[in-house]
Design a protein around this motif. Structure first.
Motif, PDB file in Angstrom:
ATOM      1  N   GLU A  69      -6.787  -7.026 -16.700  1.00  0.00           N
ATOM      2  CA  GLU A  69      -7.401  -7.154 -15.391  1.00  0.00           C
ATOM      3  C   GLU A  69      -6.438  -6.709 -14.301  1.00  0.00           C
ATOM      4  O   GLU A  69      -5.225  -6.734 -14.482  1.00  0.00           O
ATOM      5  N   ASN A  70      -6.965  -6.293 -13.162  1.00  0.00           N
ATOM      6  CA  ASN A  70      -6.150  -5.884 -12.031  1.00  0.00           C
ATOM      7  C   ASN A  70      -5.685  -7.140 -11.299  1.00  0.00           C
ATOM      8  O   ASN A  70      -6.480  -7.848 -10.697  1.00  0.00           O
ATOM      9  N   CYS A  71      -4.397  -7.417 -11.373  1.00  0.00           N
ATOM     10  CA  CYS A  71      -3.844  -8.598 -10.705  1.00  0.00           C
ATOM     11  C   CYS A  71      -2.850  -8.200  -9.620  1.00  0.00           C
ATOM     12  O   CYS A  71      -2.000  -8.991  -9.227  1.00  0.00           O
ATOM     13  N   SER A  72      -2.958  -6.981  -9.114  1.00  0.00           N
ATOM     14  CA  SER A  72      -2.005  -6.500  -8.118  1.00  0.00           C
ATOM     15  C   SER A  72      -2.072  -7.311  -6.829  1.00  0.00           C
ATOM     16  O   SER A  72      -1.059  -7.478  -6.147  1.00  0.00           O
ATOM     17  N   TYR A  73      -3.254  -7.835  -6.486  1.00  0.00           N
ATOM     18  CA  TYR A  73      -3.358  -8.643  -5.267  1.00  0.00           C
ATOM     19  C   TYR A  73      -2.522  -9.910  -5.372  1.00  0.00           C
ATOM     20  O   TYR A  73      -1.950 -10.366  -4.391  1.00  0.00           O
ATOM     21  N   ARG A  74      -2.409 -10.479  -6.572  1.00  0.00           N
ATOM     22  CA  ARG A  74      -1.563 -11.665  -6.758  1.00  0.00           C
ATOM     23  C   ARG A  74      -0.087 -11.301  -6.654  1.00  0.00           C
ATOM     24  O   ARG A  74       0.710 -12.032  -6.082  1.00  0.00           O
ATOM     25  N   THR A  76       1.202  -8.781  -4.989  1.00  0.00           N
ATOM     26  CA  THR A  76       1.510  -8.459  -3.593  1.00  0.00           C
ATOM     27  C   THR A  76       1.736  -9.734  -2.788  1.00  0.00           C
ATOM     28  O   THR A  76       2.707  -9.838  -2.030  1.00  0.00           O
ATOM     29  N   ALA A  77       0.858 -10.711  -2.954  1.00  0.00           N
ATOM     30  CA  ALA A  77       1.015 -11.981  -2.231  1.00  0.00           C
ATOM     31  C   ALA A  77       2.313 -12.681  -2.637  1.00  0.00           C
ATOM     32  O   ALA A  77       3.026 -13.226  -1.794  1.00  0.00           O
ATOM     33  N   CYS A  79       5.085 -11.274  -3.746  1.00  0.00           N
ATOM     34  CA  CYS A  79       6.223 -10.545  -3.173  1.00  0.00           C
ATOM     35  C   CYS A  79       6.385 -10.886  -1.695  1.00  0.00           C
ATOM     36  O   CYS A  79       7.512 -11.065  -1.214  1.00  0.00           O
TER      37      CYS A  79
END
Length: 102
Positions: A69-74, A76-77, A79
């Protein structure tokens, strides 16, 4: 694979299969078949007590393709929060250093 040694018996051919969940499992019918197992090889007796796979310099390579799954938003937050914490900690250190000065 680096090596395969200390195999107890050498009667049958040996192959290794790598899987992540259902991905790479040859018996799984819900995902596409992949090159996730080595070629069958007959173990060789080492002369003392065990058998080993004679791969020498030809190490096998297997492929296990899986989808995540795409978890890049997590990330980014996380970081952003880590950067805020770092800046706050460095600010507190600077304030403590300034308060110690006469």
């Amino acid at each position: 694979f680096q090596s395969a040694s200390m195999i107890q018996t050498g009667d049958d051919s040996v192959e290794f299969e790598i899987s992540i969940g259902n991905y790479g499992n040859k018996l799984e019918k819900n995902v596409l078949a992949q090159a996730s197992s080595t070629q069958p090889v007959n173990p060789v007796y080492d002369g003392t007590a065990y058998y080993y796979i004679p791969w020498n310099h030809n190490k096998p390579c297997v492929v296990v393709e899986s989808f995540w799954e795409n978890c890049s938003y997590r990330i980014t937050a996380l970081c952003l929060l880590n950067n805020i914490v770092d800046k706050l900690e460095s600010g507190i250190k600077n304030i403590r250093r300034l308060l110690r000065l006469p």
